[in-house]
Design a protein around this motif. Structure first.
Motif, PDB file in Angstrom:
ATOM      1  N   ASP A 185       1.004  -1.270   0.104  1.00 15.58           N
ATOM      2  CA  ASP A 185       0.053   0.152  -0.001  1.00 15.58           C
ATOM      3  C   ASP A 185       0.833   1.236   0.078  1.00 15.58           C
ATOM      4  O   ASP A 185       0.633   2.295  -0.555  1.00 15.58           O
ATOM      5  N   ALA A 186       2.029   1.151   0.763  1.00 16.87           N
ATOM      6  CA  ALA A 186       2.819   2.478   0.613  1.00 16.87           C
ATOM      7  C   ALA A 186       3.551   2.681  -0.583  1.00 16.87           C
ATOM      8  O   ALA A 186       3.700   3.635  -1.176  1.00 16.87           O
TER       9      ALA A 186
ATOM     10  N   GLU B   4       0.878   4.228  -2.947  1.00 15.65           N
ATOM     11  CA  GLU B   4       0.387   5.679  -2.356  1.00 15.65           C
ATOM     12  C   GLU B   4       1.757   6.616  -2.809  1.00 15.65           C
ATOM     13  O   GLU B   4       1.664   7.702  -3.194  1.00 15.65           O
ATOM     14  N   SER B   5       3.062   5.845  -2.632  1.00 13.32           N
ATOM     15  CA  SER B   5       4.130   6.836  -3.116  1.00 13.32           C
ATOM     16  C   SER B   5       4.065   7.027  -4.602  1.00 13.32           C
ATOM     17  O   SER B   5       4.520   8.109  -4.806  1.00 13.32           O
TER      18      SER B   5
ATOM     19  N   ALA C 186       1.674   7.201  -6.512  1.00 17.01           N
ATOM     20  CA  ALA C 186       0.373   8.165  -6.791  1.00 17.01           C
ATOM     21  C   ALA C 186       0.885   9.599  -6.252  1.00 17.01           C
ATOM     22  O   ALA C 186       0.520  10.555  -7.193  1.00 17.01           O
ATOM     23  N   VAL C 187       1.604   9.789  -5.387  1.00 19.96           N
ATOM     24  CA  VAL C 187       2.040  10.946  -4.872  1.00 19.96           C
ATOM     25  C   VAL C 187       3.527  11.614  -5.503  1.00 19.96           C
ATOM     26  O   VAL C 187       3.335  12.744  -5.967  1.00 19.96           O
TER      27      VAL C 187
ATOM     28  N   LEU D  53       6.903   5.425   5.007  1.00 20.13           N
ATOM     29  CA  LEU D  53       5.718   5.535   4.764  1.00 20.13           C
ATOM     30  C   LEU D  53       4.871   4.342   5.363  1.00 20.13           C
ATOM     31  O   LEU D  53       3.880   4.413   6.167  1.00 20.13           O
TER      32      LEU D  53
ATOM     33  N   THR E 182      -9.096   7.254  -9.228  1.00 16.73           N
ATOM     34  CA  THR E 182      -8.466   6.983  -7.907  1.00 16.73           C
ATOM     35  C   THR E 182      -7.264   7.080  -7.884  1.00 16.73           C
ATOM     36  O   THR E 182      -6.240   6.903  -8.937  1.00 16.73           O
ATOM     37  N   PRO E 183      -6.499   7.696  -6.716  1.00 19.00           N
ATOM     38  CA  PRO E 183      -4.944   7.550  -6.701  1.00 19.00           C
ATOM     39  C   PRO E 183      -4.263   6.050  -7.003  1.00 19.00           C
ATOM     40  O   PRO E 183      -3.087   6.455  -7.367  1.00 19.00           O
ATOM     41  N   LEU E 184      -5.264   5.179  -6.554  1.00 18.23           N
ATOM     42  CA  LEU E 184      -4.295   3.939  -6.899  1.00 18.23           C
ATOM     43  C   LEU E 184      -4.204   3.680  -8.228  1.00 18.23           C
ATOM     44  O   LEU E 184      -3.197   3.299  -8.703  1.00 18.23           O
TER      45      LEU E 184
ATOM     46  N   ALA F 209      -1.324   5.416  -9.619  1.00 19.02           N
ATOM     47  CA  ALA F 209       0.009   4.675  -9.318  1.00 19.02           C
ATOM     48  C   ALA F 209       0.266   3.844 -10.546  1.00 19.02           C
ATOM     49  O   ALA F 209       1.289   3.834 -11.115  1.00 19.02           O
TER      50      ALA F 209
END
Length: 204
Positions: A3-4, A7-8, A10-11, A25, A87-89, A92
């Motif tokens: 998950d980290a 998330e990384s 996506a960001v 994270l 979505t952010p995912l 990614a």
């Protein structure tokens, strides 16, 4: 860790992705990371595999929750956009897809992963949908086309004039596919568990 990693991505994007930021994270030690994932590439591919599995589960839950069969396709299209693609995912995943254009090893790994995901999704689509007797298309081919179009919208969503265009595209796709695709009657159970579901991506 998985998950980290997503998330990384996506960001920070693929270029800004680092093992240090992922470990921080995730709240784990660097030793724990190297024990489970010996390289950043291995971690990224497992994270992408995790994303595909999550997408499959989301897809199945959406379909089973749609009790009105005639509305299933329209509801699925909108729900896939809101719950999966926008979505952010999923952004990614797009970071990985773009990076793979200049990384042959990553491209080869993603190509295998996408083939595997397609082997999961096609039987599920055929479980819930069928095509008109006059159509030469398969239900999975119609849904795949719409998935590819949704991917394109994700890439360009920030450049589009507004939500009105999205709704217009959804109506157009539904109208065009209505001549080919329709929900199967009486489906109230999930499709069989995909072959290879429990196997790690590294085994493929």
């Amino acid at each position: 860790m998985l998950d980290a990693t997503l998330e990384s991505l996506a960001v920070d994007g693929y270029a800004g992705l680092s093992l240090n930021s992922i470990v921080k994270l995730a709240g784990v030690s660097r030793g724990a990371q190297t024990h489970h994932f010996p390289s950043k590439q291995a971690l990224i591919l497992e994270a992408a595999d995790s994303l595909m599995r999550r997408a499959y589960r989301t897809f199945g839950k959406l379909l089973l929750s749609m009790t009105h069969e005639e509305d299933r396709h329209a509801a699925l299209l909108e729900a896939m956009w809101k719950g999966l693609f926008d979505t952010p995912l999923f952004r990614a995943y797009l970071e990985l897809a773009v990076a793979s254009q200049r990384d042959p090893e990553l491209a080869d790994a993603l190509r295998k992963l996408l083939r595997r995901a397609r082997d999961w999704f096609e039987p599920a689509v055929d479980h819930y949908f069928e095509t008109d007797a006059k159509s030469s298309l398969q239900a999975s081919a119609v849904i795949l086309q719409q998935i590819l179009l949704l991917m394109s919208l994700v890439v360009h969503a920030h450049l589009l004039p507004g939500a009105g265009l999205l709704k217009e595209q959804f109506r157009t796709w539904l109208e065009l596919s209505a001549a080919h695709l329709r929900p199967r009657k009486g489906v109230r159970t999930a499709p069989p568990r995909p072959l290879g579901w429990d196997e790690p991506v590294s085994s493929k």
